[in-house]
Design a protein around this motif. Structure first.
Motif: not given
Length: 224
Positions: A196-213
Motif C-alpha cells: 500500500p505504501t512504497p518502500l523508501p529509497p535505499r540510496i542517499t540524494e548524494a549517491e543518486r547525483i553521483a550515479h547520474a553524473a
C-alpha cells in the motif's frame, strides 16, 4: 505432488503368525501441505486382542466387534491412496501387514518402492540418536501430548509434521493451503498483494547525483 502419510495399528508383530490390522489412518498432503482429506477405519481382526496390544492401543474386542473386516475396507483404502507415495515411519512393518491383507484379498501388493520411510530418513540425518516418533517430536518441538495411546490417525497427523521437518522444515507462508475447497485458508495459487505504501529509497540524494553524473560520462553506445 500428492503424498499419503500412513500409519496402522495391529494385534501384534507378524501377520503370518495370526496378527492382523485393527486400525488404518491416512493423511493426504499436496505439495507438503495437509489438505484435510483423510482415510480412517477400524478393522475387525477376526481374533481377540492380546493383552499387550490392548495396553498399547486401548482398543478392546468389544469395540472391534461390529467393525468391518479388512476385506470390506481394502478397496476403499486402495482408492484413497491411489498411486501416491506412502510416507510411513518404519515402513517395512506397515507394508508387511498391508500387503499380507491385500494378498489374502487376492489383490496386488503395494510395491515397497512406494514407501518413504521417515525412520530411515531420521537415521541418516541423526545417526546414533533416538529416532522413534516420540523422540522426533521432542527434537522438533512438536506437541504430541495427546498421544497417550497409539492411534493410527493421530500418529499419521503427528508423522506428517515430523516428515516436513525431516525434509527441510515447515515454511509458513509458502503454499499455505492446498485445501481444494475444503474449509478456508490461502490457496496454492496465492500471490502477494502490492504494498500500500512504497518502500523508501535505499540510496542517499548524494549517491543518486553521483550515479547520474557517472551515467553521463558513459556515452550513448553504452550497454546495460
Amino acid at each position: 505432488m500428492r503424498e499419503i502419510v500412513l500409519d496402522t495399528e495391529t494385534t501384534g508383530l507378524d501377520p503370518f503368525t495370526g496378527d492382523r490390522i485393527v486400525e488404518i489412518g491416512c493423511i493426504e498432503l499436496v505439495n507438503h501441505v495437509a489438505t484435510g482429506a483423510n482415510f480412517h477405519v477400524y478393522v475387525n481382526p477376526g481374533r481377540s486382542m492380546p493383552e499387550e496390544a490392548f495396553a498399547v492401543h486401548g482398543i478392546s474386542d468389544e469395540f472391534l466387534r461390529d467393525k468391518p473386516p479388512f476385506a470390506e475396507v481394502g478397496a476403499g483404502f486402495l482408492e484413497f491412496v491411489g498411486e501416491s507415495p506412502l510416507v510411513i515411519h518404519n515402513a517395512a512393518f506397515d507394508m508387511k501387514f498391508l500387503n499380507a491383507e491385500l494378498e489374502w484379498m487376492q489383490l496386488a501388493p503395494l510395491p515397497l518402492t512406494r514407501a518413504v520411510d521417515t525412520l530411515d530418513i531420521a537415521r541418516r540425518l541423526y545417526p546414533g540418536a533416538q529416532n522413534s516418533l516420540d523422540a522426533l517430536c521432542r527434537r522438533f518441538g512438536i506437541d504430541n501430548s495427546a498421544r497417550t495411546l497409539h492411534g493410527a490417525l493421530l500418529d499419521a497427523e503427528i508423522l506428517a509434521e515430523v516428515y516436513l521437518e525431516l525434509i527441510g522444515g515447515r515454511q509458513p507462508g509458502f503454499a499455505l493451503s492446498a485445501s481444494r475447497g475444503r474449509g478456508t485458508g490461502v490457496g496454492i495459487d496465492w500471490r502477494p498483494m502490492p504494498r500500500p505504501t512504497p518502500l523508501p529509497p535505499r540510496i542517499t540524494e548524494a549517491e543518486r547525483i553521483a550515479h547520474a553524473a557517472l551515467v553521463e560520462t558513459l556515452g550513448e553506445k553504452s550497454l546495460w
